[in-house]
Scaffold this motif. Structure first.
Motif, PDB file in Angstrom:
ATOM      1  N   ASP A   1       0.910  -1.371   0.010  1.00 14.85           N
ATOM      2  CA  ASP A   1       0.062   0.060   0.011  1.00 14.85           C
ATOM      3  C   ASP A   1       0.720   1.146   0.031  1.00 14.85           C
ATOM      4  OD1 ASP A   1      -2.291  -1.685   0.049  1.00 14.85           O
ATOM      5  OD2 ASP A   1      -2.338  -1.478   2.327  1.00 14.85           O
TER       6      ASP A   1
ATOM      7  N   ALA B   1      -7.392  -0.870   0.888  1.00 16.11           N
ATOM      8  CA  ALA B   1      -8.254  -0.883  -0.634  1.00 16.11           C
ATOM      9  C   ALA B   1      -8.852  -2.092  -0.828  1.00 16.11           C
ATOM     10  CB  ALA B   1      -7.102  -0.198  -1.694  1.00 16.11           C
TER      11      ALA B   1
ATOM     12  N   ARG C   1      -5.521   0.494   8.506  1.00 12.85           N
ATOM     13  CA  ARG C   1      -4.115  -0.018   8.561  1.00 12.85           C
ATOM     14  C   ARG C   1      -3.498   0.425   9.793  1.00 12.85           C
ATOM     15  NH1 ARG C   1      -3.636   2.639   2.534  1.00 12.85           N
ATOM     16  NH2 ARG C   1      -4.562   0.868   1.438  1.00 12.85           N
TER      17      ARG C   1
ATOM     18  N   GLY D   1      -4.573  -4.250  -3.732  1.00 17.39           N
ATOM     19  CA  GLY D   1      -5.590  -3.203  -3.966  1.00 17.39           C
ATOM     20  C   GLY D   1      -4.873  -1.941  -4.379  1.00 17.39           C
ATOM     21  N   HIS D   2      -4.737  -1.615  -5.609  1.00 16.29           N
ATOM     22  CA  HIS D   2      -3.870  -0.476  -6.115  1.00 16.29           C
ATOM     23  C   HIS D   2      -4.894   0.631  -6.692  1.00 16.29           C
ATOM     24  CE1 HIS D   2      -0.458  -3.433  -7.101  1.00 16.29           C
ATOM     25  NE2 HIS D   2      -0.655  -3.350  -5.901  1.00 16.29           N
TER      26      HIS D   2
HETATM   27 MG    MG Z   1      -2.988  -1.496  -1.747  1.00 20.59          MG
END
Ligand code: MG
Ligand code: GDP
Ligand code: IMO
Length: 431
Positions: free
Chosen positions: A13, A300, A306, A40-41
Motif C-alpha cells: 500500500d 483498498a 491500517r 488493491g492499487h
Molecule cells: Mg494496496
C-alpha cells in the motif's frame, strides 16, 4: 530501451498503483508478475478514483498493453468483474490491450474457503490474510496439483482436475470446522463459463513479451504487496505467499534477468501495515491515529484500518538491498504536514542491544523497540506543489535525510493521490 520494475519497499500500500499509472505514459506494456487480488492499487485521475485488484495499473491508458504473468494467482471471477467495470466506464475499449498468461494458477472456490477457515481456526495468532485464497493457491502450485488458466479452456481437463482436488479440499475444510459448500457440477459449469470469458485474453505471455522486446517496446513491471511481505525476505510467517521482490519480476512473466534495467522502490513518507506481524515503528497512540485519519489509511481491498507508524530506515535499507533499488519514489509526503516534529526510525533496541540493520531473524523484531531521530516538522500544505524548489525547506531536509540514511536517491515525490500531484525528479525510463 530501459525496462523498469516498480516494487513496494515497505509492507504494501505504498502507492504503487499511482506511480505505475503515472509512469505508464513512458512505457508500452505494464506487467503484473506475482500476487493476486490480495492487492488493491488505487489510481486517481482528475479526481476520479479507480481501484484495481488484478488488472495492471496501466489500463487507463488507451493503446498501452497490460499483461498478467504466470506468477500471478488469478481469480477469474474478479478478473471478469474488473473487465466489466472498466468497460462500463469506457475504459478497455480494445480487448487486445489485455493479455493473460495461460500458465497463471487459478484461485478456485475451495482456496478461498480454506484461506478463511484457516484464519478463523488460528484465532489470535492469525496472519490477517485478505481471505482471497492466495496462500492455498500458491501451495497447490508448488505441490504440483494446481489448476492453470489453460485447464479452464478444456472442459474435460477442468472436470477431471476439479474431481481430483475436491475430496481433499472438503476434508480439509471439515477438519477446520467449516461446512464445505462445494458442488462439483456447479463449480465445473461456472469455471468453464469463466474460461470462455478469459479465453480471448489468454496467451503464451513469455513469447508475447519476448516479441514485444524484440520490437523495441518498453516494459513496466508492477509489483504487488511489499518487500516486508515477501515469502522469503519478509517478516515470515507474517507475509504473503509469493516473492514480492524485484528479482521475481522476470520469473513471474517468463523473461530473464537481463530484461530489467531499473528498479524503483515505492515508500510512503511514513509507514503502514495491514494484518498481523512485527512492526517496530508502529504508533499505537494519538499520533498513529492522526496519520491514519489524514492519510486515509484504510485497506483498498478489505477496508481494514491500517496500522500506522513513522518511517523505518532499517526496513528501507533492507528493501534497497534485497531489491537492488536504483531509486525511491516517496509518496504521501503531504500527509506529514502539520506535525511539530517528524521522526525516523534509525535503529532498534532488542534485548539490551542496539541494531542498525534489519535483523535476519524476524522473531527479534517482535521485541524490537525503535530508536528515533527527530526532525522539525512543517506546516505548509504540499498538495498543490509541483517542483522540488517550491517545497518548504523542512520537507526538503526530511527527504534529503532519508535519502542519506538509506543510501538510495529519492527520484520522485507524491504530494496527493491524483496522477498530477507528483514531482518526478528523475524519469526511470530516461535514467
Ligand atoms: Mg494496496
Ligand atoms: P498500492 O497498493 O501500493 O497501490 O497503494 P494503495 O492504493 O493500496 O494505497 C495508497 C493510498 O494512498 C491510496 O488511497 C492512494 O490514492 C493514496 N495516495 C497515493 N499517493 C498519495 C499521496 O501522495 N498523498 C496522499 N494523500 N494519498 C496518496
Ligand atoms: P498491495 O499490492 C498490504 C497482507 C495481508 C496479510 C498478509 C498475507 O495493495 O500493496 P494474503 O492475503 O496475501 O495471504 O495476506 O499480507 N497483504 C497486503 N498488505 N497491501 C497488499 O497489497 C497486501 N496483500 C497482502 O494483510 O497481512
Amino acid at each position: 530501451m530501459p525496462n523498469v520494475v516498480v516494487v513496494g519497499a515497505q509492507w504494501g500500500d505504498e502507492g504503487k498503483g499511482k506511480i505505475v499509472d503515472l509512469l505508464t505514459e513512458h512505457a508500452d506494456v505494464v506487467v503484473r508478475f506475482q500476487g493476486g487480488n490480495n492487492a488493491g492499487h488505487t489510481l486517481v485521475v482528475n479526481g476520479e478514483k479507480t481501484v484495481l485488484h488484478l488488472i495492471p495499473a496501466g489500463i487507463l491508458h488507451p493503446g498501452k498493453s497490460c499483461v498478467i504473468g504466470n506468477g500471478v494467482v488469478f481469480d477469474p471471477e474478479v478478473f471478469v468483474m474488473e473487465v466489466d467495470r472498466l468497460k462500463s466506464r469506457n475504459a478497455l475499449a480494445d480487448d487486445a490491450q489485455l493479455v493473460v498468461s495461460l500458465d497463471a494458477h487459478v484461485i478456485m472456490p475451495w482456496h478461498k474457503a480454506i484461506d478463511i477457515a484457516r484464519e478463523q481456526a488460528m484465532g489470535a495468532g492469525k496472519i490477517g490474510t485478505t481471505g482471497r485464497g492466495i496462500g492455498p493457491t500458491y501451495e497447490d502450485k508448488v505441490a504440483r496439483r494446481g489448476l492453470r488458466i489453460r485447464d479452464l479452456l478444456d472442459a474435460g481437463r477442468l472436470e477431471r482436475k476439479v474431481k481430483e482436488r475436491l475430496p481433499a479440499a472438503r476434508e480439509e475444510l471439515r477438519r477446520l470446522g467449516a461446512t464445505p459448500d462445494l458442488d462439483e457440477a456447479a463449480i465445473v459449469a461456472r469455471y468453464a463459463e469463466l474460461g470462455r470469458r478469459v479465453a480471448r485474453y489468454a496467451a503464451d505471455v513469455s513469447l508475447w513479451l519476448h516479441r514485444a522486446l524484440q520490437n523495441g517496446k518498453q516494459l513496466l513491471f508492477e509489483g504487488a504487496q511489499g518487500t516486508m511481505l515477501d515469502v522469503d525476505h519478509g517478516t515470515y510467517p507474517f507475509v504473503t505467499s509469493s516473492n514480492t521482490v524485484a528479482g521475481n519480476a522476470v520469473v513471474g512473466c517468463g523473461l530473464g534477468p537481463t530484461a530489467v534495467d531499473y528498479v524503483l522502490g515505492i515508500s510512503k513518507a511514513y509507514s503502514t501495515r495491514v494484518g498481523g506481524g512485527p512492526y517496530p515503528s508502529e504508533l499505537k497512540d494519538e499520533t498513529g491515529e492522526r496519520l491514519r485519519k489524514i492519510g486515509g489509511e484504510f485497506g483498498a481491498t478489505t477496508g481494514r484500518p491500517r496500522r500506522t507508524g513513522w518511517l523505518d530506515v532499517l526496513a528501507l535499507r533492507y528493501a534497497a538491498r534485497v531489491n537492488g533499488l536504483h531509486g525511491i519514489a516517496m509518496t504521501k509526503l503531504d500527509v506529514l504536514t502539520g506535525f511539530d516534529t517528524v521522526k525516523i526510525a534509525v535503529g532498534y533496541r532488542v534485548d539490551g542491544k542496539v541494531l542498525d540493520e534489519m535483523p535476519s531473524d524476524p522473531e527479534l523484531l517482535e521485541r524490537a523497540e525503535a530508536i528515533y531521530e527527530e526532525l522539525p516538522g512543517w506546516s505548509e500544505k504540499l498538495d498543490h506543489l509541483r517542483s522540488w524548489d517550491d517545497l518548504p525547506p523542512r520537507a526538503r531536509t526530511y527527504v534529503k535525510r532519508v535519502e542519506e540514511l538509506v543510501g538510495v536517491p529519492v527520484v520522485g515525490l507524491s504530494v496527493g493521490a491524483d496522477r498530477g500531484q507528483t514531482i518526478l525528479l528523475v524519469n526511470p525510463f530516461r535514467a
